[in-house]
Design a protein around this motif. Structure first.
Motif, PDB file in Angstrom:
ATOM      1  N   ASN A   1      88.208 102.786  19.660  1.00 24.53           N
ATOM      2  CA  ASN A   1      87.870 101.508  19.026  1.00 24.53           C
ATOM      3  C   ASN A   1      88.936 101.062  18.028  1.00 24.53           C
ATOM      4  O   ASN A   1      89.332  99.887  18.027  1.00 24.53           O
ATOM      5  CB  ASN A   1      86.507 101.621  18.339  1.00 24.53           C
ATOM      6  N   VAL A   2      89.417 101.971  17.187  1.00 28.24           N
ATOM      7  CA  VAL A   2      90.440 101.545  16.221  1.00 28.24           C
ATOM      8  C   VAL A   2      91.800 101.434  16.897  1.00 28.24           C
ATOM      9  O   VAL A   2      92.614 100.562  16.556  1.00 28.24           O
ATOM     10  CB  VAL A   2      90.501 102.510  15.016  1.00 28.24           C
ATOM     11  N   GLY A   3      92.066 102.300  17.876  1.00 33.35           N
ATOM     12  CA  GLY A   3      93.318 102.186  18.613  1.00 33.35           C
ATOM     13  C   GLY A   3      93.386 100.892  19.406  1.00 33.35           C
ATOM     14  O   GLY A   3      94.471 100.309  19.578  1.00 33.35           O
ATOM     15  N   TYR A   4      92.247 100.427  19.884  1.00 33.44           N
ATOM     16  CA  TYR A   4      92.166  99.149  20.595  1.00 33.44           C
ATOM     17  C   TYR A   4      92.667  98.007  19.708  1.00 33.44           C
ATOM     18  O   TYR A   4      93.425  97.135  20.152  1.00 33.44           O
ATOM     19  CB  TYR A   4      90.715  98.931  21.012  1.00 33.44           C
ATOM     20  N   VAL A   5      92.282  98.031  18.430  1.00 29.69           N
ATOM     21  CA  VAL A   5      92.728  96.993  17.495  1.00 29.69           C
ATOM     22  C   VAL A   5      94.224  97.106  17.245  1.00 29.69           C
ATOM     23  O   VAL A   5      94.968  96.114  17.331  1.00 29.69           O
ATOM     24  CB  VAL A   5      91.952  97.108  16.165  1.00 29.69           C
ATOM     25  N   LEU A   6      94.690  98.304  16.943  1.00 28.17           N
ATOM     26  CA  LEU A   6      96.096  98.475  16.573  1.00 28.17           C
ATOM     27  C   LEU A   6      97.032  98.239  17.750  1.00 28.17           C
ATOM     28  O   LEU A   6      98.120  97.675  17.582  1.00 28.17           O
ATOM     29  CB  LEU A   6      96.311  99.882  16.010  1.00 28.17           C
ATOM     30  N   GLU A   7      96.632  98.661  18.933  1.00 30.43           N
ATOM     31  CA  GLU A   7      97.498  98.472  20.094  1.00 30.43           C
ATOM     32  C   GLU A   7      97.634  96.995  20.445  1.00 30.43           C
ATOM     33  O   GLU A   7      98.680  96.567  20.949  1.00 30.43           O
ATOM     34  CB  GLU A   7      96.949  99.263  21.284  1.00 30.43           C
ATOM     35  N   ASN A   8      96.605  96.202  20.176  1.00 29.79           N
ATOM     36  CA  ASN A   8      96.690  94.759  20.387  1.00 29.79           C
ATOM     37  C   ASN A   8      97.446  94.057  19.266  1.00 29.79           C
ATOM     38  O   ASN A   8      97.909  92.932  19.443  1.00 29.79           O
ATOM     39  CB  ASN A   8      95.289  94.154  20.496  1.00 29.79           C
ATOM     40  N   THR A   9      97.549  94.717  18.121  1.00 31.51           N
ATOM     41  CA  THR A   9      98.145  94.073  16.947  1.00 31.51           C
ATOM     42  C   THR A   9      99.636  94.339  16.835  1.00 31.51           C
ATOM     43  O   THR A   9     100.427  93.422  16.586  1.00 31.51           O
ATOM     44  CB  THR A   9      97.438  94.572  15.671  1.00 31.51           C
ATOM     45  N   TYR A  10     100.038  95.595  17.012  1.00 29.61           N
ATOM     46  CA  TYR A  10     101.424  95.980  16.748  1.00 29.61           C
ATOM     47  C   TYR A  10     102.191  96.220  18.045  1.00 29.61           C
ATOM     48  O   TYR A  10     101.608  96.453  19.109  1.00 29.61           O
ATOM     49  CB  TYR A  10     101.464  97.246  15.890  1.00 29.61           C
ATOM     50  N   ARG A  11     103.502  96.219  17.914  1.00 27.25           N
ATOM     51  CA  ARG A  11     104.348  96.594  19.040  1.00 27.25           C
ATOM     52  C   ARG A  11     104.136  98.074  19.360  1.00 27.25           C
ATOM     53  O   ARG A  11     103.764  98.864  18.488  1.00 27.25           O
ATOM     54  CB  ARG A  11     105.811  96.321  18.703  1.00 27.25           C
ATOM     55  N   THR A  12     104.394  98.437  20.593  1.00 28.30           N
ATOM     56  CA  THR A  12     104.086  99.795  21.056  1.00 28.30           C
ATOM     57  C   THR A  12     104.775 100.857  20.213  1.00 28.30           C
ATOM     58  O   THR A  12     104.155 101.842  19.798  1.00 28.30           O
ATOM     59  CB  THR A  12     104.499  99.954  22.531  1.00 28.30           C
ATOM     60  N   LEU A  13     106.069 100.686  19.928  1.00 25.73           N
ATOM     61  CA  LEU A  13     106.799 101.700  19.156  1.00 25.73           C
ATOM     62  C   LEU A  13     106.289 101.784  17.723  1.00 25.73           C
ATOM     63  O   LEU A  13     106.282 102.866  17.123  1.00 25.73           O
ATOM     64  CB  LEU A  13     108.293 101.397  19.178  1.00 25.73           C
ATOM     65  N   ASP A  14     105.859 100.654  17.161  1.00 22.62           N
ATOM     66  CA  ASP A  14     105.287 100.682  15.809  1.00 22.62           C
ATOM     67  C   ASP A  14     103.957 101.438  15.808  1.00 22.62           C
ATOM     68  O   ASP A  14     103.664 102.211  14.885  1.00 22.62           O
ATOM     69  CB  ASP A  14     105.082  99.259  15.296  1.00 22.62           C
ATOM     70  N   TYR A  15     103.167 101.206  16.832  1.00 17.03           N
ATOM     71  CA  TYR A  15     101.879 101.905  16.951  1.00 17.03           C
ATOM     72  C   TYR A  15     102.100 103.406  17.131  1.00 17.03           C
ATOM     73  O   TYR A  15     101.410 104.237  16.518  1.00 17.03           O
ATOM     74  CB  TYR A  15     101.109 101.308  18.123  1.00 17.03           C
ATOM     75  N   ILE A  16     103.086 103.772  17.942  1.00 19.80           N
ATOM     76  CA  ILE A  16     103.393 105.198  18.127  1.00 19.80           C
ATOM     77  C   ILE A  16     103.819 105.828  16.805  1.00 19.80           C
ATOM     78  O   ILE A  16     103.419 106.957  16.473  1.00 19.80           O
ATOM     79  CB  ILE A  16     104.486 105.366  19.202  1.00 19.80           C
ATOM     80  N   TRP A  17     104.623 105.114  16.015  1.00 14.08           N
ATOM     81  CA  TRP A  17     105.047 105.654  14.722  1.00 14.08           C
ATOM     82  C   TRP A  17     103.843 105.885  13.814  1.00 14.08           C
ATOM     83  O   TRP A  17     103.757 106.916  13.130  1.00 14.08           O
ATOM     84  CB  TRP A  17     106.034 104.704  14.059  1.00 14.08           C
ATOM     85  N   LEU A  18     102.893 104.955  13.805  1.00 11.52           N
ATOM     86  CA  LEU A  18     101.699 105.143  12.979  1.00 11.52           C
ATOM     87  C   LEU A  18     100.926 106.382  13.427  1.00 11.52           C
ATOM     88  O   LEU A  18     100.453 107.169  12.593  1.00 11.52           O
ATOM     89  CB  LEU A  18     100.817 103.896  13.053  1.00 11.52           C
ATOM     90  N   LEU A  19     100.814 106.579  14.743  1.00  9.74           N
ATOM     91  CA  LEU A  19     100.110 107.758  15.254  1.00  9.74           C
ATOM     92  C   LEU A  19     100.831 109.047  14.867  1.00  9.74           C
ATOM     93  O   LEU A  19     100.208 110.015  14.404  1.00  9.74           O
ATOM     94  CB  LEU A  19      99.982 107.666  16.777  1.00  9.74           C
ATOM     95  N   VAL A  20     102.152 109.076  15.067  1.00  8.27           N
ATOM     96  CA  VAL A  20     102.931 110.284  14.775  1.00  8.27           C
ATOM     97  C   VAL A  20     102.881 110.607  13.287  1.00  8.27           C
ATOM     98  O   VAL A  20     102.609 111.749  12.884  1.00  8.27           O
ATOM     99  CB  VAL A  20     104.388 110.104  15.248  1.00  8.27           C
ATOM    100  N   PHE A  21     103.136 109.600  12.463  1.00 11.95           N
ATOM    101  CA  PHE A  21     103.175 109.835  11.021  1.00 11.95           C
ATOM    102  C   PHE A  21     101.802 110.250  10.491  1.00 11.95           C
ATOM    103  O   PHE A  21     101.691 111.161   9.662  1.00 11.95           O
ATOM    104  CB  PHE A  21     103.666 108.573  10.315  1.00 11.95           C
ATOM    105  N   SER A  22     100.744 109.607  10.981  1.00 12.67           N
ATOM    106  CA  SER A  22      99.393 109.960  10.529  1.00 12.67           C
ATOM    107  C   SER A  22      99.033 111.383  10.935  1.00 12.67           C
ATOM    108  O   SER A  22      98.464 112.145  10.144  1.00 12.67           O
ATOM    109  CB  SER A  22      98.371 108.977  11.107  1.00 12.67           C
ATOM    110  N   GLY A  23      99.353 111.753  12.179  1.00 12.03           N
ATOM    111  CA  GLY A  23      99.015 113.095  12.643  1.00 12.03           C
ATOM    112  C   GLY A  23      99.724 114.177  11.856  1.00 12.03           C
ATOM    113  O   GLY A  23      99.115 115.175  11.447  1.00 12.03           O
ATOM    114  N   ILE A  24     101.017 113.993  11.613  1.00 14.52           N
ATOM    115  CA  ILE A  24     101.777 115.011  10.883  1.00 14.52           C
ATOM    116  C   ILE A  24     101.367 115.037   9.416  1.00 14.52           C
ATOM    117  O   ILE A  24     101.229 116.110   8.811  1.00 14.52           O
ATOM    118  CB  ILE A  24     103.284 114.749  11.045  1.00 14.52           C
ATOM    119  N   ALA A  25     101.149 113.855   8.820  1.00 11.65           N
ATOM    120  CA  ALA A  25     100.698 113.813   7.422  1.00 11.65           C
ATOM    121  C   ALA A  25      99.336 114.472   7.268  1.00 11.65           C
ATOM    122  O   ALA A  25      99.056 115.133   6.259  1.00 11.65           O
ATOM    123  CB  ALA A  25     100.644 112.362   6.941  1.00 11.65           C
TER     124      ALA A  25
END
Length: 587
Positions: free
Chosen positions: A146-170
């Motif tokens: 549900n939240v990924g649905y919002v972000l994937e429609n909002t941001y460019r793919t590489l920006d969304y991937i960066w948010l996922l990577v940074f959030s997971g590692i943090a």
């Protein structure tokens, strides 16, 4: 009351005050060609809105385009792929729908000691793809969709991937700092995505279409707070990881811009530049240990084994524990990841012999019944000379097989010291071979110092410098530590103060023989026999004298006499047997 300006629309003229007009411009609701009459500026004439200074100052074409066209209408293929990957990993790693603790360690969970000791930073990433059970993964994947649905429609793919990577590692880095438990799960990424949604909703609230304005800003915050509250009030939840992921998502979301507000790409290499942060972080995570900082890990602290005067370096995050062999330190993990080191002293009253100590240790300690109920067999791989500092010792390498099919490596370093042999026993899972390097670092840092008992008797000798009762224990303690020359002085003084005490003369003879003064040692042994001709210790000292002179048969005669004086002394029996074994005619 008429407003200060008039906006002509398809429905007719609309009177607005200046504040409402500015708000509509900012929201993109006034087109550049809309007709406006602003008496203070245009008089009675209607002019195109784009001619007004206030419009030129506030109108942002991209924002207007964003408000008109923003929709959550595309299926989140990337998010769905991540969910399918999580489900596949869950099915491959779990047994009967549950990921056991040992399997978490082996498959890449966040495990503090393996990260801090071995530099396995990649666990900060892989731990996000493991889940404990079906409920755990089900809840995480539902919210992620549900939240990924919002972000994937909002941001460019590489920006969304960066948010996922940074959030997971943090998420896992925060857990590493504040929680010693083994951690798995994508909930930190989920909270990172929710943080990204909240940041997006707050930052672009005025520009969002009315349909999404409340949903993505005001309504999102109570949902996030509610989920945090559920975690805080539940058992076994890594709330530090949740907060770390949420803060990472908020920080990233405030810096990212929606795809609809970004101008068209001007250079072909721009996507590569946007992919660089994710690539750099993942490279550091997966290859940093080999490329950068592996040589600096683990950080060590020095532990004192004061009973036997040893200083042993161990990884700074290891804890002390009980072990039948002696003082132990271990990394705090269950069996699949447990690494440990044990300091053990083998008493050898007849002098330290590492080969004999190796035989005894192998036969008495390296056997399944001594190593634990889960051990099925022990295989000795090698026994080889090994030097520790300025001392010649031995190294034994062994492999331990366990009931569950696991393999453990063991390394035993045997180092002589006076009348004992120090055994430093390291053990680690075969699945983590780099712990073998940690074991070598521990051995290389081993240092000998004055043990507690020697410090105590030395203090007494300083207080009572002429007392045989103080000098003799000092000499015996020095002899026990292998300091025969220093022991000779203390024992000679004790003999002068109490010449009739045979045990002092026997100890003096032993110290002189060990320091290479054969004739003086033999004289001391003979003097002991003068006082007590049938004393077993005096006879044994004389046997040592005969051996030092190269007369083993006469030494054997003395040992036979000593055995007759003390028939129950098993140590004397063993010494006699060994001596007989060296004489071919008596075998």
């Amino acid at each position: 009351m008429a407003g200060p300006l008039t906006l002509r629309t398809d429905a007719g003229d609309e009177e607005l005050d200046l504040g409402d007009f500015e708000a509509r411009i900012t929201a993109g609701e006034v087109s550049p060609q809309s007709q406006v009459r602003f008496p203070a500026v245009t008089g009675d004439r209607f002019v195109a809105a784009c001619e007004l200074e206030v419009y030129q100052r506030l109108h942002k074409p991209r924002s207007a385009y964003f408000q008109r066209t923003f929709r959550l209408s595309h299926f989140p293929w990337l998010t769905s792929g991540i969910i399918m990957l999580n489900v596949a990993i869950f099915l491959l790693t779990t047994e009967n729908g549950v990921l056991q603790l040992d399997d978490k360690v082996l498959h890449g969970a966040k495990v503090g000691p393996l990260i801090l000791d071995l530099g396995e930073l990649w666990r900060l990433f892989t731990a996000n793809f493991l889940h404990h059970d079906a409920l755990h993964i089900g809840l995480n994947m539902f919210v992620l969709f549900n939240v990924g649905y919002v972000l994937e429609n909002t941001y460019r793919t590489l920006d969304y991937i960066w948010l996922l990577v940074f959030s997971g590692i943090a998420t896992m880095a925060t857990s590493l700092l504040f929680n010693d438990s083994i951690t798995v799960g994508a909930s930190g990424i989920v909270f990172g995505c929710m943080g990204g949604v909240v940041a997006f909703g707050l930052r672009y609230q005025k520009q969002l279409p009315a349909l999404y304005r409340t949903l993505l800003s005001n309504a999102a915050i109570p949902i996030v707070l509610g989920l945090l509250l559920i975690g805080v009030t539940s058992q076994g939840v890594d709330n530090g990881a949740h907060f770390g992921g949420l803060l990472a998502g908020l920080a990233t979301g405030f810096f990212l811009r929606p795809r609809l507000l970004i101008e068209a790409r001007r250079f072909w290499w721009e996507p590569a530049l946007r992919a660089l942060p994710s690539f750099a972080v993942l490279t550091l995570i997966f290859f940093g240990q080999q490329l950068f900082f592996g040589q600096f890990l683990p950080r060590m602290r020095v532990e004192r084994y004061d009973v036997h005067g040893l200083s042993i370096p161990v990884p700074s995050d290891w804890m002390a524990g009980a072990d039948p062999m002696g003082d132990a330190w271990f990394n705090g993990l269950p069996s699949a990841g447990r690494a440990s080191v044990v300091a053990h002293a083998i008493d050898m009253p007849d002098g330290a012999d590492v080969h004999e100590a190796a035989r005894r240790f192998t036969e008495e300690r390296l056997v399944p019944r001594q190593l634990g109920d889960d051990v099925t067999s022990v295989k000795i791989e090698a026994q080889e000379p090994w030097r520790v500092g300025d001392r010649d010792g031995l190294r034994i390498r062994a492999t331990v097989n366990e009931i569950n099919g696991g393999l453990r490596r063991m390394q035993v370093i045997l180092v002589p010291r006076g009348t004992m042999v120090v055994a430093l026993v390291s053990a680690w899972p075969a699945a983590f071979p780099r712990y073998g390097q940690v074991a070598d670092m521990i051995v290389q840092g081993l240092r000998f110092s004055e043990p507690r008992a020697l410090r105590h008797v030395r203090a007494e000798a300083l207080l009572f410098p002429n007392s045989p009762d103080a000098l003799a224990p000092l000499g015996l303690a020095l002899l026990h530590q292998g300091e025969a020359s220093a022991a000779t002085d203390a024992l000679a003084a004790a003999v002068r103060g109490a010449p009739s005490v045979v045990s002092y003369r026997v100890a003096l003879a032993r110290a002189l023989l060990d320091s290479g003064e054969i004739e003086r040692g033999c004289a001391a042994a003979a003097a002991a026999l003068t006082y007590e001709p049938d004393d077993a210790q005096a006879l044994e000292a004389d046997a040592r004298c005969e051996l030092a002179r190269g007369r083993p048969r006469r030494a054997l005669e003395r040992l036979v006499q000593a055995r007759a004086s003390a028939p129950g002394d098993e140590r004397l029996r063993e010494v006699e047997s060994k001596l007989r074994a060296t004489l071919p005619e008596l075998r």
